[in-house]
Design a protein around this motif. Structure first.
Motif, PDB file in Angstrom:
ATOM      1  N   GLY A  49       0.185  -2.340 -13.303  1.00 24.47           N
ATOM      2  CA  GLY A  49       1.308  -1.619 -12.690  1.00 24.47           C
ATOM      3  C   GLY A  49       0.862  -0.412 -11.877  1.00 24.47           C
ATOM      4  N   PRO A  50       0.161   0.544 -12.502  1.00 27.67           N
ATOM      5  CA  PRO A  50      -0.311   1.703 -11.736  1.00 27.67           C
ATOM      6  C   PRO A  50      -1.287   1.321 -10.622  1.00 27.67           C
ATOM      7  N   LEU A  51      -2.122   0.308 -10.866  1.00 24.41           N
ATOM      8  CA  LEU A  51      -3.056  -0.132  -9.837  1.00 24.41           C
ATOM      9  C   LEU A  51      -2.305  -0.636  -8.607  1.00 24.41           C
ATOM     10  N   GLU A  52      -1.243  -1.398  -8.826  1.00 24.38           N
ATOM     11  CA  GLU A  52      -0.434  -1.909  -7.713  1.00 24.38           C
ATOM     12  C   GLU A  52       0.252  -0.774  -6.945  1.00 24.38           C
ATOM     13  N   VAL A  53       0.681   0.253  -7.649  1.00 21.47           N
ATOM     14  CA  VAL A  53       1.330   1.389  -6.980  1.00 21.47           C
ATOM     15  C   VAL A  53       0.344   2.084  -6.048  1.00 21.47           C
ATOM     16  N   PHE A  54      -0.880   2.336  -6.529  1.00 21.36           N
ATOM     17  CA  PHE A  54      -1.880   2.979  -5.674  1.00 21.36           C
ATOM     18  C   PHE A  54      -2.311   2.058  -4.535  1.00 21.36           C
ATOM     19  N   ALA A  55      -2.367   0.748  -4.775  1.00 18.24           N
ATOM     20  CA  ALA A  55      -2.710  -0.192  -3.708  1.00 18.24           C
ATOM     21  C   ALA A  55      -1.632  -0.164  -2.620  1.00 18.24           C
ATOM     22  N   ALA A  56      -0.361  -0.101  -3.020  1.00 19.01           N
ATOM     23  CA  ALA A  56       0.729  -0.012  -2.038  1.00 19.01           C
ATOM     24  C   ALA A  56       0.658   1.311  -1.275  1.00 19.01           C
ATOM     25  N   ALA A  57       0.346   2.388  -1.973  1.00 13.42           N
ATOM     26  CA  ALA A  57       0.222   3.692  -1.304  1.00 13.42           C
ATOM     27  C   ALA A  57      -0.933   3.674  -0.311  1.00 13.42           C
ATOM     28  N   GLU A  58      -2.028   3.024  -0.668  1.00 14.32           N
ATOM     29  CA  GLU A  58      -3.174   2.915   0.239  1.00 14.32           C
ATOM     30  C   GLU A  58      -2.780   2.130   1.484  1.00 14.32           C
ATOM     31  N   SER A  59      -1.998   1.087   1.305  1.00 10.76           N
ATOM     32  CA  SER A  59      -1.531   0.298   2.444  1.00 10.76           C
ATOM     33  C   SER A  59      -0.662   1.152   3.375  1.00 10.76           C
ATOM     34  N   LEU A  60       0.223   1.942   2.799  1.00 13.76           N
ATOM     35  CA  LEU A  60       1.060   2.840   3.610  1.00 13.76           C
ATOM     36  C   LEU A  60       0.226   3.920   4.285  1.00 13.76           C
ATOM     37  N   ASN A  61      -0.766   4.454   3.563  1.00 10.80           N
ATOM     38  CA  ASN A  61      -1.649   5.477   4.130  1.00 10.80           C
ATOM     39  C   ASN A  61      -2.400   4.949   5.341  1.00 10.80           C
ATOM     40  N   SER A  62      -2.892   3.717   5.260  1.00 11.17           N
ATOM     41  CA  SER A  62      -3.665   3.174   6.377  1.00 11.17           C
ATOM     42  C   SER A  62      -2.789   2.968   7.610  1.00 11.17           C
ATOM     43  N   ARG A  63      -1.530   2.632   7.401  1.00 10.08           N
ATOM     44  CA  ARG A  63      -0.618   2.457   8.545  1.00 10.08           C
ATOM     45  C   ARG A  63      -0.244   3.790   9.183  1.00 10.08           C
ATOM     46  N   SER A  64      -0.132   4.830   8.353  1.00  7.85           N
ATOM     47  CA  SER A  64       0.281   6.130   8.877  1.00  7.85           C
ATOM     48  C   SER A  64      -0.902   7.023   9.226  1.00  7.85           C
TER      49      SER A  64
END
Length: 84
Positions: free
Chosen positions: A36-51
């Motif tokens: 669960g927490p790993l997926e949250v950070f993976a999603a945040a990393e995906s958003l970070n790379s786009r922004s």
């Protein structure tokens, strides 16, 4: 669920920084508590790379003593690093 956060290298203004986050797993861990927490950070990393954010997450699964461990539900995980 325990995880650690550590910055690597010296940050300079205007430069991105990498934050390495280790998710500690062990025999009997609840799979969702690890993933669960790993997926949250993976999603945040995906958003970070786009922004083009200045913070990049480097995620790793860490085992206490061996390279693999089994969750309470029987899912086998393979750790990238160990603490022992």
């Amino acid at each position: 669920m325990v995880y650690s956060l550590r910055a690597h290298g010296r940050e300079q203004l205007g430069k991105s920084r990498d934050l390495r986050i280790g998710f500690i797993g062990f025999d009997g861990v609840r799979a969702l508590d690890l993933t669960g927490p790993l997926e949250v950070f993976a999603a945040a990393e995906s958003l970070n790379s786009r922004s083009k954010a200045e913070c990049n997450y480097k995620l790793t699964i860490v085992s206490l003593t061996s390279k693999s461990f089994v969750s309470q539900s029987g899912v086998t995980f393979k750790a990238q690093e160990t603490l022992a």
